[in-house]
Design an enzyme around this catalytic site. Structure first.
Site, PDB file in Angstrom:
ATOM      1  N   ARG A   1      67.537  60.556   1.272  1.00 55.38           N
ATOM      2  CA  ARG A   1      66.620  59.756   0.448  1.00 55.38           C
ATOM      3  C   ARG A   1      67.176  58.356   0.247  1.00 55.38           C
ATOM      4  NH1 ARG A   1      65.688  59.573  -5.604  1.00 55.38           N
ATOM      5  NH2 ARG A   1      63.627  58.632  -5.830  1.00 55.38           N
TER       6      ARG A   1
ATOM      7  N   HIS B   1      65.365  54.821   1.387  1.00 49.93           N
ATOM      8  CA  HIS B   1      65.112  53.724   0.451  1.00 49.93           C
ATOM      9  C   HIS B   1      65.835  52.455   0.888  1.00 49.93           C
ATOM     10  CE1 HIS B   1      63.296  55.737  -3.314  1.00 49.93           C
ATOM     11  NE2 HIS B   1      63.106  56.541  -2.279  1.00 49.93           N
TER      12      HIS B   1
ATOM     13  N   ASN C   1      64.372  53.688  -7.591  1.00 45.15           N
ATOM     14  CA  ASN C   1      65.754  53.924  -7.194  1.00 45.15           C
ATOM     15  C   ASN C   1      66.646  54.414  -8.323  1.00 45.15           C
ATOM     16  OD1 ASN C   1      65.194  53.162  -4.590  1.00 45.15           O
ATOM     17  ND2 ASN C   1      65.990  51.090  -4.795  1.00 45.15           N
TER      18      ASN C   1
ATOM     19  N   HIS D   1      61.159  66.295   2.834  1.00 45.43           N
ATOM     20  CA  HIS D   1      60.872  66.869   1.519  1.00 45.43           C
ATOM     21  C   HIS D   1      61.109  68.377   1.504  1.00 45.43           C
ATOM     22  CE1 HIS D   1      58.076  63.380   0.004  1.00 45.43           C
ATOM     23  NE2 HIS D   1      59.339  63.026   0.170  1.00 45.43           N
TER      24      HIS D   1
END
Length: 334
Positions: free
Chosen positions: A70, A74, A103, A202
């Protein structure tokens, strides 16, 4: 991963999804400027050092793979894969990316710090924080398998700018619809195949209730739930996440399988149990829905995911004389 197997993985994915120019050096990607042997002479133990630390930390924290992949996502979607997400805000200046709302729940920065410290001892100012993040994410997800799930070409350099204000419009939100998701991916040189494939990440990790509470309690502003969400699953989620949404309670993004990197995400998605609206959105487009069905098969998902991760990891990379090699991943060099 052996070279022969890597080539096989690449071509299987090409055949399945029609990804014609995976290693396109033009546009958003910089594959031609990256190399699998980049540190062969300057820091030959670099990958071994990263892998060793990750294996130990992943053994203690099985959720590390979800955290780091993740974080890499980002990072790459804002200013490209330049480790800008790792920078702290300095001296009360403009807030860095870390301070942006999407974030605030990122974690695993301490692991990147530990890896950087070890590499600085072995090879000072040689291995970039951007390369460390790419390797760490791959190795953390791969740890339970005992083999690398995708290849990581190296040679990225670190950016010197990190602004929380640049997050909006670059990081897709959990309430995004299909057209918005696809537009965001297209801006990064990724396509609908990559959107559906990378959403498969996910299958590991958890989410705070606040990210999806509107789907449960006020979907149309009338105190209702999203009708596209499986009713039994919605009832379960309401029990887990009382209204108003808790800032501390988390639930699995892939119910019953959040620590196992597999294809279960696509199974539950087709059961209308995707946690986010952005998950459910993948079923609203015919081509996307077809890919969801195809990716339920492991022999389809794993090679496709390897290809899309290679594409994502090369978004707008800094190479050559651009950027720098940070001595500390949290601050730019003096």
């Amino acid at each position: 991963m052996k070279a022969g197997y890597s080539i096989f993985v690449l071509f299987v994915s090409l055949a399945l999804f029609g990804i014609v120019e995976v290693c396109n050096a033009r546009g958003a990607h910089g594959f031609s400027n990256l190399s699998y042997n980049y540190y062969r002479r300057t820091c030959p133990r670099a990958e071994k050092i990263v892998r060793g630390i990750i294996r130990e930390r992943a053994r203690i924290n099985p959720a590390l793979g979800a955290k780091l992949i993740r974080m890499q996502f980002h990072d790459c979607f804002v200013r490209g894969c330049d480790a800008s997400v790792l920078l702290d805000t300095v001296n009360g200046s403009f807030p860095s990316e870390k301070k942006a709302v999407p974030n605030l729940s990122l974690s695993g920065f301490d692991v990147i710090d530990d890896i950087k410290t070890a590499l600085e001892k072995a090879c000072p100012k040689v291995v970039s924080c951007a390369d460390i993040l790419a390797l760490a994410a791959r190795d953390a997800v791969s740890a339970p398998f005992g083999r690398r799930l995708w290849d990581v070409p190296l040679g990225r350099r670190d950016g010197r700018i990190s602004l929380a204000s640049e997050i909006n419009g670059n990081i897709p939100g959990p309430s995004a619809n299909f057209s918005s998701l696809l537009q965001t991916f297209n801006k990064k040189g990724l396509d609908v195949n990559d959107l559906v494939i990378l959403s498969g990440a996910h299958t590991i990790g958890v989410s705070h209730c606040g990210a999806f509470s509107r789907r449960l309690y006020n979907f149309t502003g009338k105190g209702d739930a999203d009708p596209s969400l499986d009713r039994t699953y919605a009832i379960f989620l309401r029990k887990q996440c009382p209204n108003p949404a808790s800032q501390t309670i988390t639930v699995e993004m892939d119910p019953g399988s959040s620590l196992k990197f597999d294809t279960h995400y696509y199974d539950v998605l087709l059961q209308n149990k995707g946690l986010f609206q952005s998950d459910a959105a993948l079923l609203t487009d015919g081509h996307s829905r077809g890919l969801v069905t195809t990716l339920r098969r492991k022999r389809s998902f794993f090679p496709a995911f390897a290809t899309s991760m290679m594409k994502m990891g090369a978004i707008e990379v800094l190479t050559g004389n651009a950027g720098e090699i940070r001595a500390n991943c949290r601050v730019v060099n003096p």
